[in-house]
Design a protein around this motif. Structure first.
Motif, PDB file in Angstrom:
ATOM      1  N   GLY A  12     -28.600 -29.738   8.936  1.00 37.95           N
ATOM      2  CA  GLY A  12     -27.808 -29.110   9.989  1.00 37.95           C
ATOM      3  C   GLY A  12     -28.540 -28.707  11.245  1.00 37.95           C
ATOM      4  O   GLY A  12     -27.919 -28.234  12.194  1.00 37.95           O
ATOM      5  N   ALA A  13     -29.852 -28.880  11.320  1.00 39.72           N
ATOM      6  CA  ALA A  13     -30.626 -28.411  12.479  1.00 39.72           C
ATOM      7  C   ALA A  13     -30.110 -28.987  13.788  1.00 39.72           C
ATOM      8  O   ALA A  13     -29.999 -28.284  14.783  1.00 39.72           O
ATOM      9  CB  ALA A  13     -32.105 -28.741  12.298  1.00 39.72           C
ATOM     10  N   GLN A  18     -24.053 -27.582  19.282  1.00 37.86           N
ATOM     11  CA  GLN A  18     -22.705 -27.184  19.673  1.00 37.86           C
ATOM     12  C   GLN A  18     -22.695 -25.828  20.378  1.00 37.86           C
ATOM     13  O   GLN A  18     -21.750 -25.489  21.079  1.00 37.86           O
ATOM     14  CB  GLN A  18     -21.786 -27.148  18.457  1.00 37.86           C
ATOM     15  CG  GLN A  18     -22.166 -26.066  17.449  1.00 37.86           C
ATOM     16  CD  GLN A  18     -21.351 -26.135  16.187  1.00 37.86           C
ATOM     17  OE1 GLN A  18     -20.129 -26.051  16.252  1.00 37.86           O
ATOM     18  NE2 GLN A  18     -22.016 -26.310  15.062  1.00 37.86           N
ATOM     19  N   PHE A  19     -23.771 -25.048  20.236  1.00 34.70           N
ATOM     20  CA  PHE A  19     -23.849 -23.732  20.860  1.00 34.70           C
ATOM     21  C   PHE A  19     -24.550 -23.760  22.217  1.00 34.70           C
ATOM     22  O   PHE A  19     -24.613 -22.756  22.903  1.00 34.70           O
ATOM     23  CB  PHE A  19     -24.565 -22.750  19.936  1.00 34.70           C
ATOM     24  CG  PHE A  19     -23.841 -22.562  18.639  1.00 34.70           C
ATOM     25  CD1 PHE A  19     -22.659 -21.841  18.581  1.00 34.70           C
ATOM     26  CD2 PHE A  19     -24.327 -23.122  17.476  1.00 34.70           C
ATOM     27  CE1 PHE A  19     -21.975 -21.682  17.383  1.00 34.70           C
ATOM     28  CE2 PHE A  19     -23.658 -22.964  16.273  1.00 34.70           C
ATOM     29  CZ  PHE A  19     -22.474 -22.249  16.223  1.00 34.70           C
ATOM     30  N   VAL A  20     -25.078 -24.908  22.630  1.00 31.20           N
ATOM     31  CA  VAL A  20     -25.830 -25.007  23.883  1.00 31.20           C
ATOM     32  C   VAL A  20     -24.929 -24.878  25.104  1.00 31.20           C
ATOM     33  O   VAL A  20     -25.280 -24.235  26.077  1.00 31.20           O
ATOM     34  CB  VAL A  20     -26.645 -26.326  23.932  1.00 31.20           C
ATOM     35  CG1 VAL A  20     -27.255 -26.550  25.302  1.00 31.20           C
ATOM     36  CG2 VAL A  20     -27.736 -26.305  22.870  1.00 31.20           C
ATOM     37  N   GLU A  23     -19.601 -22.754  24.934  1.00 30.87           N
ATOM     38  CA  GLU A  23     -18.210 -22.631  24.514  1.00 30.87           C
ATOM     39  C   GLU A  23     -18.073 -21.903  23.180  1.00 30.87           C
ATOM     40  O   GLU A  23     -17.056 -21.298  22.898  1.00 30.87           O
ATOM     41  CB  GLU A  23     -17.558 -24.005  24.440  1.00 30.87           C
ATOM     42  CG  GLU A  23     -17.373 -24.635  25.803  1.00 30.87           C
ATOM     43  CD  GLU A  23     -16.670 -25.975  25.719  1.00 30.87           C
ATOM     44  OE1 GLU A  23     -15.946 -26.224  24.745  1.00 30.87           O
ATOM     45  OE2 GLU A  23     -16.862 -26.775  26.651  1.00 30.87           O
ATOM     46  N   ALA A  24     -19.095 -21.997  22.356  1.00 34.36           N
ATOM     47  CA  ALA A  24     -19.134 -21.272  21.082  1.00 34.36           C
ATOM     48  C   ALA A  24     -20.342 -20.334  21.138  1.00 34.36           C
ATOM     49  O   ALA A  24     -21.326 -20.617  21.812  1.00 34.36           O
ATOM     50  CB  ALA A  24     -19.267 -22.243  19.922  1.00 34.36           C
ATOM     51  N   THR A  25     -20.269 -19.223  20.440  1.00 37.54           N
ATOM     52  CA  THR A  25     -21.319 -18.211  20.508  1.00 37.54           C
ATOM     53  C   THR A  25     -21.817 -17.854  19.115  1.00 37.54           C
ATOM     54  O   THR A  25     -21.025 -17.696  18.196  1.00 37.54           O
ATOM     55  CB  THR A  25     -20.777 -16.927  21.168  1.00 37.54           C
ATOM     56  OG1 THR A  25     -20.255 -17.269  22.446  1.00 37.54           O
ATOM     57  CG2 THR A  25     -21.848 -15.891  21.333  1.00 37.54           C
ATOM     58  N   ARG A  93     -33.583 -25.240  24.390  1.00 46.53           N
ATOM     59  CA  ARG A  93     -32.731 -24.166  24.902  1.00 46.53           C
ATOM     60  C   ARG A  93     -32.490 -23.151  23.803  1.00 46.53           C
ATOM     61  O   ARG A  93     -32.190 -23.499  22.669  1.00 46.53           O
ATOM     62  CB  ARG A  93     -31.395 -24.739  25.353  1.00 46.53           C
ATOM     63  CG  ARG A  93     -31.604 -25.703  26.503  1.00 46.53           C
ATOM     64  CD  ARG A  93     -30.536 -25.792  27.513  1.00 46.53           C
ATOM     65  NE  ARG A  93     -29.728 -24.649  27.765  1.00 46.53           N
ATOM     66  CZ  ARG A  93     -28.458 -24.739  28.134  1.00 46.53           C
ATOM     67  NH1 ARG A  93     -27.873 -25.904  28.242  1.00 46.53           N
ATOM     68  NH2 ARG A  93     -27.761 -23.652  28.388  1.00 46.53           N
ATOM     69  N   ARG A  94     -32.584 -21.902  24.178  1.00 42.95           N
ATOM     70  CA  ARG A  94     -32.313 -20.832  23.220  1.00 42.95           C
ATOM     71  C   ARG A  94     -30.804 -20.719  23.052  1.00 42.95           C
ATOM     72  O   ARG A  94     -30.070 -20.576  24.021  1.00 42.95           O
ATOM     73  CB  ARG A  94     -32.899 -19.525  23.726  1.00 42.95           C
ATOM     74  CG  ARG A  94     -32.755 -18.415  22.729  1.00 42.95           C
ATOM     75  CD  ARG A  94     -33.485 -17.149  23.122  1.00 42.95           C
ATOM     76  NE  ARG A  94     -33.238 -16.769  24.479  1.00 42.95           N
ATOM     77  CZ  ARG A  94     -34.184 -16.348  25.310  1.00 42.95           C
ATOM     78  NH1 ARG A  94     -35.431 -16.278  24.933  1.00 42.95           N
ATOM     79  NH2 ARG A  94     -33.886 -16.006  26.543  1.00 42.95           N
TER      80      ARG A  94
END
Length: 107
Positions: A12-13, A18-20, A23-25, A93-94
């Motif tokens: 899953g890494a 999808q969080f970059v 839109e999702a947090t 990116r964090r």
């Protein structure tokens, strides 16, 4: 609506991208150490302080540049999980960082 995502780190890494885009947090993160198939009573939760995706690291063993997801635990342990061969170096990116202890107390 809060939800819990359970995923194998190796598989899953790369999906954390999808969080970059924002839109999702991610609101919190921790690792569950299953200790190599030991009984659930011996599992433990290890809180994370940061997740960074898309960084690159060179593998001496494979002689290749890999895209990795970097994890830092609250205790300061750092490790990376490779998920793709990279074509150029990147810092990544964090996607999540825990609030500082002082900031949590002031909330």
């Amino acid at each position: 609506m809060p939800s819990v995502i359970w995923m194998d780190l190796t598989a899953g890494a790369g999906s954390l991208d999808q969080f970059v885009d924002g839109e999702a947090t991610v609101r919190g993160a921790a690792l569950v150490s299953t200790r190599l198939s030991r009984p659930a009573e011996e599992w433990y939760l290890e809180p994370l302080s940061e997740i960074r995706i898309g960084a690159t690291e060179f593998s001496e063993q494979d002689r290749k540049l890999f895209s990795v997801t970097q994890f830092t635990t609250a205790a300061g342990r750092k490790f990376s999980v490779p998920y793709a061969v990279a074509t150029r170096p990147a810092r990544g990116r964090r996607v999540w960082r825990a609030k500082a202890q002082g900031a949590q107390a002031n909330c």
